[in-house]
Write an enzyme that holds these catalytic residues in place. Sequence first.
Site, short mmCIF file in Angstrom:
data_model
loop_
_atom_site.label_atom_id
_atom_site.label_comp_id
_atom_site.label_asym_id
_atom_site.label_seq_id
_atom_site.Cartn_x
_atom_site.Cartn_y
_atom_site.Cartn_z
N CYS A 46 40.30 10.98 -35.82
CA CYS A 46 39.63 9.68 -36.15
C CYS A 46 40.14 8.98 -35.39
O CYS A 46 41.47 8.59 -35.40
CB CYS A 46 39.92 8.44 -37.34
SG CYS A 46 39.58 7.26 -37.93
N CYS B 70 40.98 3.78 -35.02
CA CYS B 70 42.14 2.49 -33.55
C CYS B 70 43.00 3.13 -32.33
O CYS B 70 43.62 3.43 -32.61
CB CYS B 70 43.46 2.70 -34.58
SG CYS B 70 43.21 1.72 -36.80
N CYS C 96 43.44 6.37 -45.57
CA CYS C 96 43.84 5.52 -43.80
C CYS C 96 44.78 4.41 -44.58
O CYS C 96 44.87 3.78 -45.59
CB CYS C 96 42.01 4.81 -44.12
SG CYS C 96 42.66 3.96 -42.56
N GLN D 67 35.97 -12.29 -44.53
CA GLN D 67 37.06 -11.60 -43.58
C GLN D 67 37.59 -10.50 -44.45
O GLN D 67 38.33 -10.90 -45.19
CB GLN D 67 38.24 -12.93 -43.39
CG GLN D 67 37.48 -14.02 -42.75
CD GLN D 67 37.05 -13.33 -41.11
OE1 GLN D 67 37.07 -12.52 -40.58
NE2 GLN D 67 37.10 -14.64 -40.12
N PHE E 141 26.47 -21.22 -39.49
CA PHE E 141 27.57 -19.98 -39.92
C PHE E 141 28.49 -19.73 -40.46
O PHE E 141 29.61 -18.94 -40.66
CB PHE E 141 27.81 -19.29 -38.64
CG PHE E 141 26.66 -19.71 -37.12
CD1 PHE E 141 25.51 -18.81 -36.77
CD2 PHE E 141 26.72 -20.45 -36.18
CE1 PHE E 141 24.95 -19.23 -36.12
CE2 PHE E 141 25.89 -20.49 -34.77
CZ PHE E 141 25.23 -19.48 -35.41
N ASN F 96 31.03 -20.62 -36.87
CA ASN F 96 31.77 -19.77 -36.74
C ASN F 96 30.44 -18.89 -36.44
O ASN F 96 30.28 -17.76 -37.66
CB ASN F 96 32.66 -19.24 -38.36
CG ASN F 96 33.46 -18.06 -38.34
OD1 ASN F 96 33.46 -17.45 -37.20
ND2 ASN F 96 33.48 -17.60 -39.38
N CYS G 62 34.68 -14.20 -33.22
CA CYS G 62 35.11 -12.91 -32.73
C CYS G 62 34.88 -12.24 -31.76
O CYS G 62 35.33 -11.29 -31.56
CB CYS G 62 34.27 -12.13 -33.76
SG CYS G 62 32.87 -11.70 -34.16
#
Length: 395
Positions: free
Chosen positions: A15, A18, A96, A221, A254, A325, A352
């Site tokens: 994986c 990250c 995880c 979030q 948004f 946003n 973001c």
Amino acid sequence: MQLTIPCRHYQAGTCRSCQWLEVPYVRQLEQKSTHLAQQLQGSAQQNLHWLPPFPSALQHFRNKAKMVVSGSVERPILGILTDPNDGQSAVDLCDCPLYPPSFFAVFQVLKDFIARAGLVPYNIAKQKGELKYILLTESRISGRLMLRFVLRSENKLPLIQREFAQLRAKLPQLAVVSLNIQPQHAAVLEGEKEIFLTEEQQLEEDFNHIPLFIRPQGFFQTNPLVAQHLYATAQNWVLELNSQQPITHLWDLFCGSGGFGLHCAAALQKQQSVQLTGIEISPAAIVCAGLSAQRLGLSDVSFRSLDAAAFALEQTDKPDMVIVNPPRRGIGQELAEFLAQLRPHFILYSSCNAVSMAKDLAYLRDYQMAKIQLFDMFPHTAHYEVLTLLVLRSA
């Protein structure tokens, strides 16, 4: 190999979600700050106040797990597919380190439930099977859970209902459980139809004494601690502005479940009357925002399920502040140019994606960036959230 946090999946090379796990965390924040500064080189930054990055916990910070279901009905695998085309190259990520430790035991119960209910994992290569994803979300204030099964059809509904009482007995923390029907053979996470198995249809959360709600098909979030500070920062900035120039009319575009607008309106209402209009395309998120406003006792509030840009372009009244946003694509040229013509005194922009944000800011030439802060919502990756305050120069 020196990792920021221990992860056997990364060490095994199975994986790589990250990507920055070998990068020391201080260096991660430095790289993100540098990237943000590079995006804003063409923007007016005179007297811009850069606040230090707000860091995240390094593990156990996520409140949500999105698990691809593969393997067999007797031995399901919950995690990711390293090669989606063959439908079998699966990695089990139940342990995880990004998830709360409590999730591991929950996943073991769900594997047993999958077998008992005969929920055959969907095989992408063969286009056969029923169960595509399991989506699990936790409320940090209560530990209660929202569980969603994403299925290809309703064929297994009777079997799920037969085993459901036993599932709830094993997992009494389940508050909201639903089936989402996604019949397409496509890289689409969820479909339009949601079948609730519980009376409750939303999970309650709380940030900074502001009640918020999480509902299927509504955005929320995934890093609660950082999100809580993001909303609190927006609230504090607005209160500082209000002490200089009253803010009585807010747009929250948004708006999702209303986190930004509700934080700001609830604080302002203690000082004066305030009107809040929140716009979000997701009907589920708007339901949640309305529940929060009702719980807070906010009277002059309107949350509507509309396209944010389409709503704004039809308005003739001018708010004192506009909060945006947007998703990763940004607000876009048309809406940015409209806001530039509308000329609200203040714009609070949460993004973001600093690349699209910088493009949007280029259309807001009459605005001076006053404050900016990076929030590390997504540690061990190149992604981050940023909040910036824009002030109309003539204001």
